[in-house]
Design a protein around this motif. Sequence first.
Motif, PDB file in Angstrom:
ATOM      1  N   THR B 152       7.469   1.194 -11.486  1.00 52.63           N
ATOM      2  CA  THR B 152       6.207   1.030 -11.561  1.00 52.63           C
ATOM      3  C   THR B 152       5.571   2.536 -11.162  1.00 52.63           C
ATOM      4  N   LYS B 170      -3.750  -4.811 -12.484  1.00 54.26           N
ATOM      5  CA  LYS B 170      -3.804  -5.158 -11.056  1.00 54.26           C
ATOM      6  C   LYS B 170      -2.631  -5.210 -10.409  1.00 54.26           C
ATOM      7  N   GLU B 171      -1.582  -5.545 -11.174  1.00 53.57           N
ATOM      8  CA  GLU B 171       0.040  -5.633 -10.509  1.00 53.57           C
ATOM      9  C   GLU B 171       0.334  -4.301 -10.280  1.00 53.57           C
ATOM     10  N   ASP B 172      -0.408  -3.137 -10.925  1.00 53.69           N
ATOM     11  CA  ASP B 172       0.264  -2.057 -10.516  1.00 53.69           C
ATOM     12  C   ASP B 172      -0.467  -1.121  -9.190  1.00 53.69           C
ATOM     13  N   LYS B 173      -1.758  -1.885  -8.790  1.00 53.00           N
ATOM     14  CA  LYS B 173      -2.314  -1.217  -7.642  1.00 53.00           C
ATOM     15  C   LYS B 173      -1.681  -1.042  -6.275  1.00 53.00           C
ATOM     16  N   ASN B 174      -0.575  -2.103  -6.011  1.00 53.87           N
ATOM     17  CA  ASN B 174       0.152  -1.964  -4.765  1.00 53.87           C
ATOM     18  C   ASN B 174       0.993  -0.649  -4.725  1.00 53.87           C
TER      19      ASN B 174
END
Lengths: 606, 521
Positions: B152, B170-174
């Motif tokens: 990612t 959203k899932e890439d924000k971490n």
Amino acid sequence: MPTVTLNRQVFEKLAGKKLTEEKLKDRIALIGTDLESLNEKEIHVEVFPNRPDMLSEQGFGRAFKTFIGAAKGLHEFKSESSGYKLFVESSLPKEWPYAVAFIARNLKLDAEKVREIIQLQEKLGMTLTRKRKKGGLGLYPLEKIKFPVRFKGIEPKKIRFVPLGFSKEMGALEILEHHPKGKEYGHICRDWDKFSVFVDDNNTIMSMPPLINSDTVGKIDESTTELFVEGTGPDLNVITYAINIIAASLYDMGAKIETIEMMYDDKKVGKEGRFDVPDMAARKMKIDYDYINRMLGLSLGKKEVNGFLEQMGYGIDKAENDVALIAAYRADILHQADLMEDVAIAYGYDNFTSEIPKVATIAEEDAEDNFIRHVSDIFVGLGFTEANTYHISNKNELINKMNLSEKEDVQVVELANALTEDYNSVRNWILPNLLKILSENKHNEFPQNLFEIGVVARKVNEKKEEEREDKKLNAMISTDNLSLLTSQETGVEEFKRLGVAICHNNADFTQAKQVIEYLLKLLQLPNEILPVEHPSFVPGRVGRVIVRKVNNKEDDGNEVEERDNVERKIAFIGEIHPKVLANFGIETPVVAFELNVTEIFDLLKL
Amino acid sequence: MTTDIKAIADQLHPLERKVFPLVERFSKLDDLVTESSLQQVEVLRALQWLQNKKLVILKEEVKELAVLGENGKKYKLNKLPERRFLEALADGKEHDIQSGINPVNITKEEVNVSIGILKVKNAINVRKDAEKNILFVQLTDIGKKLLKEKLTEEKILEKDFPFEVKHLPKEDKNSLQYLVKRKGLLEIDLYKIRNAVLTDLGRNVLKAGISNEEVIDRISPDLLKTGSWKTKHFRAYNIKTSVSRVFGGRRHFMNEAIDYVKRIWLDLGFKEMKGNIVQPSFWNFDALFTPQDHPAREMQDTFFIKNPNLAYIPSKAASKELIKNIQETHEYGRKTGSTGWRYDWNIEEARKNVLRTHTTVLSAQTLARLKESDLPAKFFSVGTVFRNETLDWKHLFEFHQTDCIVVDPNANFKHLLGYLKDFFKNMGYDKVRFRPAYFPYTNCSTEVEVLHPIQKKWMELGGAGIFRSEVVVPLLGKDIPVLAWGLGLERILMDYYEFNDLRDIYKNDLKLIRESKLFLR
């Protein structure tokens, strides 16, 4: 000025006429007393110190009665002889040699009348007899006294009696120590060899003037019907007035007044040491109608003037022409002018027209003041704000906070009776006051450039003081300068000083120097600034400003030119020491100078 | 409306003239800067002014932008270190990390970072040989799988920078946060994006047209020298705009008032008297026929001087003869026609130095120096006087008085009232009343009261009278009428400046001095 509380009902009855509220207020103000307040029961008035005879309902009512026209002329007073004698002995302390006394009978006292009598006694004590320094007044129930009475001096340790308000016998010195009146007035007689006492024929000590009466024989209350009234002191004139005022009031209260014969060892008093008290015979004074009219700008006829005098309670002598009869309780009539004043009061100050006479006189401003205004204008032009501070300051600010030492301290003029430590000395320079202003204006906009021109004072230095004591010098002073003459008298020199302070983040020596040089340039005084040491300023950034004036003098032949140089040290200039700034809590740099304006002004006049 | 629009157009500043028309086509600040060829501050200033005139509305948006750091730029080109580490382990064997990894591709520091990252992802196994103190690593199955997939983090790095964080799934924000934490990879910056939008008024003004001709803004020396202003128009200013305050030099209002008072007396032909503030009691009291036991001479009323406490008299000003005359006048009236106070006068009491309690002391000193040939004469003084009072809102221990004397064989009481009425008229009080009063040194003594024009209350402002013969004869040598008055100034000032506290006069609040109204009557 003493304020007295008058029972309104008693007063109005005595005044003989009831006035409307408005009229009453107006008339009280225009007879020459300050009306403090007035309600249905009481009238509070401030009586001017020249009219102690108006300190009671009876006295005020008596004056008011003629003033409002309910009566006229000299007030009636009758007395007869009691046949009693008062011996005033040569044993008395020299500080307290006089006594006068009389008797009042047929009194119907109640709580109100006792209050009135005590108030009059107290107010007279505060004013006419100057807190008992010029006399003491005493009242006694007559029935407890056996005549003849003696007023004499006794050594303090031989005096013992029960003082008023106490239940046990005390010695004279004990009374000074412990009795409230002894503590309050003891300073008057503390150092006397003998104390003065009234002693009756039973050898009972009646009182110890001017401190306290005896509790046994010297206490009056509502059951008292007959009074023995005495006044004692160092000034026969003052106590006579006081006694006359009390006698007149008791008479108006309905008492029958009886005289006592004074028997002085000192034959210079009265007629061979004898006279009757009270002597209520009116004093006589010739009326100068011209003088009265001239001073008042009026053209009153004799009849009118006489009428006004009668309105003020004077009698007009029937036997002699143009003579006013002055009541024996009027202590304030010293001079023809006092008659004139009473005529003016009766005429009514509000009835005088006013005028400005066309008299040509030449206006002239004080030259130094005029000079100072020019200097102020220069500083306003430079954008400075003028301050105006108190002359009274304190040594902490003038000396300690300014980082100065004892040496400068000695010249400060201190006050003997300052109320607070903050204000106990006259300023000897202006800058401390300007720094105080800066410390109190930190929230205001900068730059804060201030100036103040004002009087500073300092003691004449010791050398000069020696000269001053030399009376010959006094004769030699050729000056006509009033300020210098006064300084010769007081030993305090006064100058006008200009204080200037420049305060902002970039304030430095240059700016102060620019300002002083600009000023001196306009005054055409060449100057030089010499390095000097002064603990209030940063070392190396402080100077003494010296100005020179060159006077060109030409002799008669217009040939030889003599140059006369005058040189004066006129100012200190510099950056204020950070230590001083810290003392005042100032966090912005300050550069300042203080210049002797008087010196410069004198120099310019040369 | 049309005139308004024209007026608005005329008043536009040159900067506004450049920026305003562009707002029709561009809204972003950056675009406006580029298109106008102006500095950003100039565009911003113009937009602010335009907004004040309600021609545009400025909108401000805050954007989170992901920006590449130094390492980020490097890794974008050369792959992330953990990728390179994975690739170095591609053979699936166990490698010793000290010697078994190709050092050309990866630094030691990157090795340590990569081990940490890959361990978390379970992509490698780590074994420690305790004896030799060496770490061995080997790919796991997940690791092998990752060899063929993109991380990612790598996907994020491949994006065009800078990009707005809010567009990231959203899932890439971490992973983004993860990258931010790593040294020098990428940062998230807050950007304020300013947009300008025309208002209706703005559109109307533009529609009506803004002349393109060059207008004159500031008048410069150059403009005057060349005379180029002759061919151009001046931009109209909005003269209603509020401006910042300035303050000039200013005299203290008390001193302004003093000057005014002085002028009143000078206009009436009075001459000024001056003198010292420290005075012998002799001048302050005795010369004014104030008996030595008068309450005013007590400690609680008068400031006495501690040192030098006694004055040296007789002196040139207070000659032996004068002192004797005053003593005798006090004692029995001497040649004045008075009985005097009938007491023993004491020169030691007269020697006590005091701070003058009234400027009347100057009147006494003036009379003592006056010659008969100088008459008639009129004098005034304005000066500080001192009373031993506790400082509070209605008491000062020092304040100002103005004292006058009129020495004239023909003077009378009516003149006294005339001068006083005239003075108070000049001070703004039309109604004056005189009540009988008492002072030891005057006759026909009066308290002077004025009617407050608004409050309709009588204010006591001073005392007046005719000097007693007991004062005049010893000082002047002859009994001539001397009208005299002494008036306080502070209450008049308190009234004029609407102070509730007398102390405000000497507070020296710089704002108050700088901004107080002029003393004009």
